[in-house]
Design a protein around this motif. Sequence first.
Motif, mmCIF file in Angstrom:
data_model
loop_
_atom_site.group_PDB
_atom_site.id
_atom_site.type_symbol
_atom_site.label_atom_id
_atom_site.label_comp_id
_atom_site.label_asym_id
_atom_site.label_seq_id
_atom_site.Cartn_x
_atom_site.Cartn_y
_atom_site.Cartn_z
ATOM 1 N N UNK A 246 -1.800 55.801 10.552
ATOM 2 C CA UNK A 246 -1.476 54.526 11.346
ATOM 3 C C UNK A 246 -3.015 53.847 11.816
ATOM 4 N N UNK A 247 -3.158 52.927 11.451
ATOM 5 C CA UNK A 247 -4.365 52.173 12.234
ATOM 6 C C UNK A 247 -5.830 52.557 11.469
ATOM 7 N N UNK A 248 -5.583 53.476 10.396
ATOM 8 C CA UNK A 248 -6.814 53.817 9.681
ATOM 9 C C UNK A 248 -7.272 53.182 8.322
ATOM 10 N N UNK B 244 -6.593 49.974 32.329
ATOM 11 C CA UNK B 244 -5.299 50.172 31.373
ATOM 12 C C UNK B 244 -4.136 49.248 31.842
ATOM 13 N N UNK B 245 -3.915 48.191 31.113
ATOM 14 C CA UNK B 245 -3.060 47.090 31.497
ATOM 15 C C UNK B 245 -1.489 47.666 30.778
ATOM 16 N N UNK B 246 -0.716 46.543 31.277
ATOM 17 C CA UNK B 246 0.717 47.002 30.783
ATOM 18 C C UNK B 246 1.096 46.952 29.350
ATOM 19 N N UNK B 247 0.567 45.691 28.495
ATOM 20 C CA UNK B 247 0.444 45.824 27.358
ATOM 21 C C UNK B 247 0.062 47.042 26.461
ATOM 22 N N UNK B 248 -0.894 47.718 26.710
ATOM 23 C CA UNK B 248 -1.445 48.902 26.139
ATOM 24 C C UNK B 248 -0.341 50.093 26.584
ATOM 25 N N UNK B 249 0.163 50.010 27.707
ATOM 26 C CA UNK B 249 0.973 51.162 28.296
ATOM 27 C C UNK B 249 2.255 51.256 27.618
ATOM 28 N N UNK B 250 2.773 50.007 27.407
ATOM 29 C CA UNK B 250 4.073 49.788 26.606
ATOM 30 C C UNK B 250 3.821 50.354 25.157
ATOM 31 N N UNK C 82 -13.432 50.297 22.812
ATOM 32 C CA UNK C 82 -12.320 51.590 23.231
ATOM 33 C C UNK C 82 -11.189 51.263 22.352
ATOM 34 N N UNK C 83 -10.469 50.112 22.303
ATOM 35 C CA UNK C 83 -9.357 49.930 21.624
ATOM 36 C C UNK C 83 -9.404 50.223 19.966
ATOM 37 N N UNK C 84 -10.514 49.662 19.712
ATOM 38 C CA UNK C 84 -10.647 49.977 18.071
ATOM 39 C C UNK C 84 -10.746 51.435 17.723
ATOM 40 N N UNK C 85 -11.683 52.246 18.623
ATOM 41 C CA UNK C 85 -11.887 53.751 18.681
ATOM 42 C C UNK C 85 -10.479 54.454 18.767
ATOM 43 N N UNK C 86 -9.608 53.834 19.376
ATOM 44 C CA UNK C 86 -8.335 54.529 19.833
ATOM 45 C C UNK C 86 -7.261 54.089 18.679
ATOM 46 N N UNK C 87 -7.069 52.992 18.650
ATOM 47 C CA UNK C 87 -5.964 52.412 17.864
ATOM 48 C C UNK C 87 -6.191 51.771 16.290
ATOM 49 N N UNK C 88 -7.545 51.576 16.167
ATOM 50 C CA UNK C 88 -7.976 51.273 14.846
ATOM 51 C C UNK C 88 -7.395 49.750 14.492
ATOM 52 N N UNK D 82 -4.250 49.136 14.484
ATOM 53 C CA UNK D 82 -3.156 48.657 15.300
ATOM 54 C C UNK D 82 -3.656 48.215 16.767
ATOM 55 N N UNK D 83 -4.997 48.010 16.772
ATOM 56 C CA UNK D 83 -5.243 47.073 17.959
ATOM 57 C C UNK D 83 -4.480 45.798 18.133
ATOM 58 N N UNK D 84 -4.190 45.354 17.034
ATOM 59 C CA UNK D 84 -3.685 44.018 16.968
ATOM 60 C C UNK D 84 -2.134 44.015 17.537
ATOM 61 N N UNK D 85 -1.626 45.172 17.360
ATOM 62 C CA UNK D 85 -0.263 45.199 18.080
ATOM 63 C C UNK D 85 -0.181 45.077 19.695
ATOM 64 N N UNK D 86 -1.495 45.415 20.177
ATOM 65 C CA UNK D 86 -1.643 45.187 21.704
ATOM 66 C C UNK D 86 -2.103 43.964 22.122
ATOM 67 N N UNK D 87 -3.051 43.254 21.202
ATOM 68 C CA UNK D 87 -3.812 42.099 21.374
ATOM 69 C C UNK D 87 -3.127 40.760 20.761
ATOM 70 N N UNK D 88 -2.229 40.775 19.756
ATOM 71 C CA UNK D 88 -2.031 39.744 19.134
ATOM 72 C C UNK D 88 -1.394 38.677 19.936
ATOM 73 N N UNK D 89 -1.775 37.620 19.921
ATOM 74 C CA UNK D 89 -0.936 36.660 20.741
ATOM 75 C C UNK D 89 -1.399 36.311 22.193
ATOM 76 N N UNK D 90 -2.115 37.174 22.502
ATOM 77 C CA UNK D 90 -2.754 36.958 24.073
ATOM 78 C C UNK D 90 -3.813 36.254 23.926
ATOM 79 N N UNK D 91 -3.968 35.348 25.076
ATOM 80 C CA UNK D 91 -4.990 34.336 25.215
ATOM 81 C C UNK D 91 -5.961 34.410 26.122
#
Length: 496
Positions: A388-390, A447-453, A417-423, A425-434
């Motif tokens: 996943x994310x690879x 560390x924000x709530x979106x990543x923690x969720x 950091x996000x890319x090196x952690x989630x590859x 799958x970073x889009x699942x945290x960031x997608x749609x955020x403005x």
Amino acid sequence: MDTKEYDVVVVGGGINGAGIARDLAGRGYSVLLCEKDDLAQHTSSSSTKLIHGGLRYLEYYEFGLVRKALQEREVLLKSAPHIMWPLRFVMPHDSHLRPAWLIRAGMFLYDHLARREILPGSRGVSLKKHVAGGPLRPHFHTGFIYSDGWVQDARLVTLCAMDAQERGATVLTRTAVTRAERQAQGWLIDLSDDSGQTRQVHAKALVNAAGPWVGSFLETAQVEAKRKVRLVKGSHIVVKRLYDHPYAYIFQNPDKRIIFAIPFEQDFTLIGTTDVEYTGDPAKVAIDADETAYLCDMASRYFTRAVIPADVVWTYSGVRPLLDDESSNAASVTRDYELVLDQTGAPLLSVFGGKITTFRKLAEEAADRLQGLLKPGRGAWTASAALPGGDLPVDITPYIEQLETDYPWLPAGMAQRLARTYGSRSSRILEGRRDLSDLGTEVVPGLFEAELRYLVEAEFARKAEDILWRRSKLGLRLPADAASKLDAWLSTFRGA
């Protein structure tokens, strides 16, 4: 109580258990993976974090193990390039310890025992001219450079468990097997989680991948142990960054052992490991003062700047459950593995030994052996599958740059950091955020709530330590009260 039926129950959420669960789920079998603590909480988060053939194992004539590990390096590097990447190692030559011809011969074998597409070969180097010579004591004039790989070990386990779940497996963390009873048609297994809830499941076959607890689990299952593991403690120290270049070092020591000094989490240097016989509780393993002094002393033999215990900012220790080959010293115990299949009734496959680099091959062999005892399923598949994310190129730099372009409002360094952690799958945290506020509250710095969720819902994180020390290494940078703040947020989130 309704008893859930599975083809296979895998006990142990380290790298071997997660890998076996993933492989079996991908072949179409119903699988339950259960771990009494968090994923990778013990041995599998305590490695030197290398994807390597094991250069030093050549001295013990472990040619088969080295070749198998060398073959796996590039398979793994392609499967998850966001958490695994090539690393060049420099070995300063100390003529008092090993002659240059012996090292050259070892390097030649290391280069040619398996095919390479990504990793460059070895060569000699003048430490007076090469950047890696700068931090070293001036009497080291020459050395050797070779290739291996780096891995975020605990994240690798998490990705395997995620992949298993996405292919249909059930993953239960903080859930212990309290009883395993062999019956005519399979295993009846009692489970208990950390809240005290119990359940009962049935499995046609059982996999014992309990690592340091492989022997005690056989006692739980009332099955005779045909092999033994030898518990060897390996400890590491982390200090502030000792040098600025991207190379790692492998240092030869007078006791014939080697230690590594490796760039770690951008601002630190990781030094390890030790090999100490261990007889205590594997869950309570910790570095001792002698090990810290040993690692400091061995590093100080090479670095111009001495490393002292006061420099240490973090330590970690793990117990390696090595296949007991009756070697006279801990350093020479084989890192190979053996799969033992007990068929005196319902099948029980136990894993003895192993190393993180060969986990995929071990899992494939385990699944092959179980497949002949279960209903027909699909064949081996993991050699060419991304985790996943690879699903990214081996060099993920363009992906990081794209994240920085698409989300210019991210704080400095966060895209990397996000890319090196989630590859991917970073889009699942960031997608749609403005903007940054769309990520929710900043619970602790960075560390924000979106990543923690995401960590809770997709990556099985339950406690602050899961997030700060296994899903990431943010614990190295965050203030002392970060864990309590995170645990308070997690408690509120789970109770919502």
